[in-house]
Design an enzyme around this catalytic site. Sequence first.
Site, PDB file in Angstrom:
ATOM      1  N   HIS A  34       0.822  -1.209   0.000  1.00 20.33           N
ATOM      2  CA  HIS A  34       0.000   0.000   0.000  1.00 20.33           C
ATOM      3  C   HIS A  34       0.860   1.265   0.000  1.00 20.33           C
ATOM      4  O   HIS A  34       0.514   2.261  -0.634  1.00 20.33           O
ATOM      5  CB  HIS A  34      -0.914  -0.011   1.221  1.00 20.33           C
ATOM      6  CG  HIS A  34      -1.902   1.107   1.259  1.00 20.33           C
ATOM      7  ND1 HIS A  34      -3.008   1.154   0.439  1.00 20.33           N
ATOM      8  CD2 HIS A  34      -1.962   2.232   2.024  1.00 20.33           C
ATOM      9  CE1 HIS A  34      -3.697   2.244   0.687  1.00 20.33           C
ATOM     10  NE2 HIS A  34      -3.091   2.921   1.642  1.00 20.33           N
ATOM     11  N   HIS A  80     -10.158   3.474  -0.755  1.00 22.34           N
ATOM     12  CA  HIS A  80     -10.462   2.992   0.592  1.00 22.34           C
ATOM     13  C   HIS A  80     -11.298   1.725   0.433  1.00 22.34           C
ATOM     14  O   HIS A  80     -12.442   1.650   0.872  1.00 22.34           O
ATOM     15  CB  HIS A  80     -11.178   4.059   1.423  1.00 22.34           C
ATOM     16  CG  HIS A  80     -10.428   4.433   2.651  1.00 22.34           C
ATOM     17  ND1 HIS A  80     -11.021   4.673   3.873  1.00 22.34           N
ATOM     18  CD2 HIS A  80      -9.104   4.569   2.869  1.00 22.34           C
ATOM     19  CE1 HIS A  80     -10.097   4.976   4.769  1.00 22.34           C
ATOM     20  NE2 HIS A  80      -8.930   4.916   4.185  1.00 22.34           N
TER      21      HIS A  80
END
Length: 704
Positions: A34, A80
């Site tokens: 990430h 998200h």
Amino acid sequence: MSLSDSDHEIVSEHLGREPTQAETALFENLWSEHCAYRSSRPLLGAFETDGENVVIPPGDDAGVVALDEDTYIAMGIESHNHPSYVDPFDGAATGVGGIVRDILSMGAYPIGLADSLYFGDFDREHSRYLFEGVVEGISHYGNCIGVPTVAGSVAFHDDYEGNPLVNVACVGLTNADRLVTAEAQQPGNKLVLFGRETGRDGMGGASFASEDLAEDAETEDRPAVQVGDPYSEKLLIEANEQLIDEDMIESARDLGAAGLGGASSELVAKGGLGADIELSKVHQREPGMNGTEILLSESQERMVYEVTPENVERVQEIAERYEMQASVIGEVTDGNYHCTFEGETVVDADAEFLGEGAPMNDLEHVEPPEPKKDVPEYDLDDAFETVVGAPNTASKRWVYRQYDHEVQVRTATPPGDDAALLAIREAEQGLAISSGADPNWTTAAPYQGAQAVGLENATNIAAKGATPLAAVDCLNGGNPEKPDVYGGFKGIVDGLADMCRAIGVPVVGGNVSLYNDSVSGPIPPTPTLAMVGTKDGYDAPPMALSGEGTLLIVGGTDDEPALGGSELLARLGGSDRFPELPTNPGELIETIATVADFESTHATHDVSHGGLAVALAEMLTEDAGAAVSVDDPSTLFDEQPGRVVIETTDPDAVRAAFEDAAPVSELGVSDDTGALSVDAGTESLRVSATSVAELRSVIEAELA
């Protein structure tokens, strides 16, 4: 997730000792997929990131482009995804909050949001639960902070059932004098943590986002989801504005992935510097937090600022005025990134090594197979009803009516059109915004499908008379360790990069989200693109027909229709090659933008999801209809991008404009019948605007 044995060995060798508990956790998060882009960074060099109007390219919290000498636009995008599966409301809401703070950290005031959302089949109860929760989270947060949500997209596809995607983009307004970056400036300056108190929510969010979703993720991973407070974010927006106005900030970074550890180490690393931080000075809302928790908490509505010593008192006064806290937690140094907790060293490492030391992954990839032609037989009336009434092509009014798109009174063209248009009065320009992707396209052909995504977003902007200026991307994929998944991901990166380059649109920022995989399998490779364009003034041709003109379709190629990636095949089954794309997309887009602003142009609408059938259905009103003719029924459902339906009172001028740019075909005429009549070779259909509206209300009817 934990620090792998190989990474632990690299870290230990570099430090010359075993890492502390806090260092292990910090490296685990900062070296996660990430944060470090270990599987994707080797591919991202394909994007063109420079251009005449580019002020700040990728590498900061957001990209910045110039509208003119005095007016800049900051733009960013983030995902998200995993949090929105575990907790749809908070996951989506904090996605909005995070991307808004990325814009704040550039010294910009947020003026518009665009959300692109992807869920499993709409007929599934769980998909609708996620859909409703995500939309509610976005609308609650965006409406409360006073930033209009003006654009976006919604797609439904079986392969998102176990892992939805929530991609949120934001644009903000700034100028050269107000511009701030995330590059620390000078040793001796103070580091100030500004905003809400730090809690234990969102612990390990970066590492959580870098692994496949487990079957029990909705319960077991709940602590990794942040909990937002939009009212605090609104105060932070206004406080940040005053800090920028008073020139209080030397550099800034918002606290997102990896929390304070990520933001502060990245800030000083970009300046080639270090920091001394005392974690116990961080204002906290929960007693008994240890150093690792304080370092990695992803509690929301927080910023870290670099402030000169003489400005610290004024920064704290501004914080108090806006009912926020501003803790001096340390200072910038020319040494290591050094953190203590209650006087004991918990982190002591080179800041650049923390952020850039992760080795890249060398992964195998497999090219996707070519599809075989397998087109089912279909009845024109049934096919029209099926495609126009599909959730993917249906009206998204149920979504955008929940968003306040009028706040800040800049919205000249609201949601529901090809692109939104914001009035940038500071530059006397309109800013067009389009965002989205089509999983049907990229499932059928990752490379060509991603090219089509780039072209379609540019066409949306051009159809409103604007010229594409810049873009940001959110590249979503499954587990990259699977060669077929990584092959599809590589395809969307290369396809999107090649089309943006061909159109002449620099990609100034972005986000990568991998490991979007679950027990139900990987997601389709999904290259969300958020693009902006500019035009003089704030007027744009509408999508709705006036009922007084000739209907032309411009763009495309002369090849026979191809249905690969179409909603028709998604609903009826079968496969086909993906449609051909134009060889001169830059010239095509430029010409569409020019013709859209002709005085004789009454309406414009791009042809994309669902094909010409959906485009014409969306242009109908109760007072304006159309009578059109095509040679082949497949022409109605071919989703070849880069095409626009134009209603004009001067068809010769349109033909002349496109003479060297693209084919122009006459479809028919608009009229005042409020109905669509189609002659398609041996078949024909006639539908009223009322019946089309009923077909297209499937989402609203189900969720009302």
